[in-house]
Design an enzyme around this catalytic site. Structure first.
Site, mmCIF file in Angstrom:
data_model
loop_
_atom_site.group_PDB
_atom_site.id
_atom_site.type_symbol
_atom_site.label_atom_id
_atom_site.label_comp_id
_atom_site.label_asym_id
_atom_site.label_seq_id
_atom_site.Cartn_x
_atom_site.Cartn_y
_atom_site.Cartn_z
ATOM 1 N N HIS A 83 0.817 -1.094 -0.073
ATOM 2 C CA HIS A 83 -0.116 0.078 0.090
ATOM 3 C C HIS A 83 0.833 1.197 0.022
ATOM 4 O O HIS A 83 0.325 2.225 -0.447
ATOM 5 C CB HIS A 83 -1.049 0.084 1.389
ATOM 6 C CG HIS A 83 -2.095 0.744 0.906
ATOM 7 N ND1 HIS A 83 -2.487 1.598 -0.234
ATOM 8 C CD2 HIS A 83 -3.100 1.037 1.894
ATOM 9 C CE1 HIS A 83 -3.653 2.196 0.057
ATOM 10 N NE2 HIS A 83 -4.095 1.809 1.284
ATOM 11 N N ALA A 84 1.945 1.121 0.405
ATOM 12 C CA ALA A 84 3.093 2.269 0.029
ATOM 13 C C ALA A 84 3.173 3.053 -1.168
ATOM 14 O O ALA A 84 3.447 3.925 -1.431
ATOM 15 C CB ALA A 84 4.313 2.123 0.685
#
Length: 213
Positions: free
Chosen positions: A185-186
């Protein structure tokens, strides 16, 4: 592999990157059903093999989403010009080997190259790890369908997407394939995963344009 550095100071997702990169569990996983009715007809007509056909289309779809080609290497953010698929190969003793393939524009080139690599790991299995930032992974689970799936996560491969395919099934007149994807998700948001699914769905619908031999 050609790649370009992305300046984190001007990276448009820098806030999301900072928010998620150090989480204990920084990835998210989801799954969706892809209509492969037309794809299966083309595969049966051309006898080109189900896994090699769908993995080729998955590779195309992944590469069409820039965020799925982003990697953090030694703390710096890069975008690869292209990324190559690696997948699992079932062996006769019901263990499996890793198999590193390559991205090709044309299906026939991809099929020939991948068939050779699959045969190589059947003769000499590979369970090694190493530097594979330029890759993404495909795992095939043809024994069952699924509605969700989560893969092991470690920092070595922490930014590499993992795509899963399960057992396809009939629903009315449609043939549906469960496809899962796990991303960090980064670097990747839900909108980017949605683009991947849309690309894959479109290519399965018009698979005769992509699987010409």
């Amino acid at each position: 592999m050609p790649m370009k550095k992305i300046d984190l100071a001007t990276y448009k997702r820098r806030g999301m990157f900072a928010a998620f990169k150090d989480r204990d569990i920084p990835f998210f996983s989801t799954s969706s059903h892809i209509d492969i009715s037309n794809l299966k007809k083309i595969i049966d007509d051309q006898r080109c093999g189900f896994f090699l056909s769908i993995s080729f289309l998955i590779t195309k779809a992944v590469n069409l989403v820039p965020e799925l080609r982003h990697r953090v290497i030694n703390g710096e953010l890069f975008e690869f010009q292209r990324i190559d698929p690696g997948f699992t190969v079932l062996l006769e003793d019901e263990t499996f080997s890793f198999c590193d393939s390559r991205y090709f524009e044309a299906f026939e080139e991809y099929r020939r190259y991948s068939e050779i690599k699959i045969q190589e790991v059947k003769e000499c299995p590979d369970q090694s790890t190493g530097e594979k930032h330029h890759m993404f992974f495909i795992t095939s689970l043809p024994w069952f369908s699924f509605t969700s799936i989560v893969h092991p996560h470690d920092r070595l491969y922490g930014y590499i997407p993992v795509v899963s395919i399960g057992k396809y099934f009939q629903e009315g007149e449609r043939l549906l394939l469960p496809v899962g994807i796990q991303v960090n998700h980064a670097l990747v948001d839900g909108i980017h995963v949605g683009k991947f699914y849309q690309h894959l769905s479109d290519m399965c619908e018009c698979s005769e344009l992509w699987l010409s031999v």
